[in-house]
Design a protein around this motif. Structure first.
Motif, PDB file in Angstrom:
ATOM      1  N   THR A 183       0.853  -1.186   0.000  1.00  0.00           N
ATOM      2  CA  THR A 183       0.000   0.000   0.000  1.00  0.00           C
ATOM      3  C   THR A 183       0.890   1.237   0.000  1.00  0.00           C
ATOM      4  O   THR A 183       2.070   1.177   0.338  1.00  0.00           O
ATOM      5  CB  THR A 183      -0.923   0.054   1.242  1.00  0.00           C
ATOM      6  OG1 THR A 183      -0.120   0.199   2.403  1.00  0.00           O
ATOM      7  CG2 THR A 183      -1.773  -1.184   1.353  1.00  0.00           C
ATOM      8  N   MET A 184       0.296   2.347  -0.355  1.00  0.00           N
ATOM      9  CA  MET A 184       1.015   3.614  -0.326  1.00  0.00           C
ATOM     10  C   MET A 184       0.142   4.589   0.455  1.00  0.00           C
ATOM     11  O   MET A 184      -0.711   5.277  -0.101  1.00  0.00           O
ATOM     12  CB  MET A 184       1.291   4.112  -1.749  1.00  0.00           C
ATOM     13  CG  MET A 184       2.259   5.281  -1.771  1.00  0.00           C
ATOM     14  SD  MET A 184       2.666   5.856  -3.426  1.00  0.00           S
ATOM     15  CE  MET A 184       3.463   4.447  -4.128  1.00  0.00           C
ATOM     16  N   GLY A 185       0.341   4.590   1.786  1.00  0.00           N
ATOM     17  CA  GLY A 185      -0.434   5.451   2.665  1.00  0.00           C
ATOM     18  C   GLY A 185      -0.205   6.925   2.394  1.00  0.00           C
ATOM     19  O   GLY A 185      -1.124   7.739   2.479  1.00  0.00           O
ATOM     20  N   GLU A 186       1.007   7.252   2.054  1.00  0.00           N
ATOM     21  CA  GLU A 186       1.319   8.625   1.664  1.00  0.00           C
ATOM     22  C   GLU A 186       2.219   8.579   0.440  1.00  0.00           C
ATOM     23  O   GLU A 186       2.909   7.591   0.193  1.00  0.00           O
ATOM     24  CB  GLU A 186       1.970   9.396   2.820  1.00  0.00           C
ATOM     25  CG  GLU A 186       3.264   8.789   3.331  1.00  0.00           C
ATOM     26  CD  GLU A 186       3.815   9.545   4.522  1.00  0.00           C
ATOM     27  OE1 GLU A 186       4.632  10.473   4.300  1.00  0.00           O
ATOM     28  OE2 GLU A 186       3.422   9.200   5.647  1.00  0.00           O
ATOM     29  N   GLN A 187       2.180   9.597  -0.332  1.00  0.00           N
ATOM     30  CA  GLN A 187       2.900   9.658  -1.602  1.00  0.00           C
ATOM     31  C   GLN A 187       4.372   9.296  -1.446  1.00  0.00           C
ATOM     32  O   GLN A 187       5.075   9.878  -0.626  1.00  0.00           O
ATOM     33  CB  GLN A 187       2.766  11.069  -2.207  1.00  0.00           C
ATOM     34  CG  GLN A 187       3.334  11.193  -3.600  1.00  0.00           C
ATOM     35  CD  GLN A 187       2.561  10.372  -4.624  1.00  0.00           C
ATOM     36  OE1 GLN A 187       1.368  10.163  -4.495  1.00  0.00           O
ATOM     37  NE2 GLN A 187       3.255   9.906  -5.635  1.00  0.00           N
ATOM     38  N   VAL A 244       5.719   6.573  -0.195  1.00  0.00           N
ATOM     39  CA  VAL A 244       6.081   5.694   0.919  1.00  0.00           C
ATOM     40  C   VAL A 244       5.261   4.405   0.799  1.00  0.00           C
ATOM     41  O   VAL A 244       4.065   4.389   1.083  1.00  0.00           O
ATOM     42  CB  VAL A 244       5.815   6.356   2.288  1.00  0.00           C
ATOM     43  CG1 VAL A 244       6.187   5.416   3.425  1.00  0.00           C
ATOM     44  CG2 VAL A 244       6.572   7.674   2.400  1.00  0.00           C
ATOM     45  N   SER A 245       5.912   3.330   0.358  1.00  0.00           N
ATOM     46  CA  SER A 245       5.246   2.035   0.227  1.00  0.00           C
ATOM     47  C   SER A 245       5.371   1.255   1.520  1.00  0.00           C
ATOM     48  O   SER A 245       6.364   1.360   2.235  1.00  0.00           O
ATOM     49  CB  SER A 245       5.876   1.217  -0.903  1.00  0.00           C
ATOM     50  OG  SER A 245       5.710   1.869  -2.130  1.00  0.00           O
TER      51      SER A 245
END
Length: 149
Positions: free
Chosen positions: A127-131, A133-134
């Protein structure tokens, strides 16, 4: 292996028959391999004359026949369920369950198919909770079911 292939083919298709034959040489090390198959209600033919889904199920029967003859500790299958409809994905998952019971092989399935994901023991995703940052996410489906029940 030919016997395992025929049995697995019949199991996946709910009938029919399949066999492997060596062609073009009496020497097994130099011969080619021809896959002859007859799904229920069809004529005996070579693999290339089957539909994409039928070819996939036949190839899976062959792969799993090899694993029954010479099991390996791990098997990675990448998007093998992509050409299959939901009914055939269910057949594939049933066979995968049987193979996991019959061998000590651990199966790693890479898929986007919801039916396949629902049948697995554990899911991994990114997932990429914030741009930029996987994050790797792991879900034990059996534990999740227990928590919901």
């Amino acid at each position: 292996m030919n016997e395992n292939f025929g049995t697995l083919f019949t199991h996946l298709f709910g009938g029919g028959e399949a066999r492997l034959t060596l062609v073009e040489s009496d020497d097994p090390l130099e011969a080619g391999l021809e896959i002859l198959c007859q799904p229920p209600g069809k004529k005996l033919s070579v693999l290339s004359l089957l539909s994409g889904g039928e070819q996939t199920l036949t190839a899976l029967a062959l792969i799993f026949a090899v694993f029954l003859a010479n099991p390996a500790p791990i098997c990675v299958l990448d998007e093998v369920d992509a050409p299959l409809d939901d009914a055939n994905v269910t057949r594939f998952c049933d066979l995968l369950d049987e193979m996991a019971r019959r061998t000590d092989t651990r199966f790693l399935i890479i898929t986007h198919h919801a039916v396949t994901m629902a049948r697995m023991d554990r899911l991994y995703g990114v997932t990429m909770g914030e741009q930029g940052v996987s994050q790797l996410v792991s879900v034990d489906l059996r534990r999740a079911e227990q928590m919901v029940a």
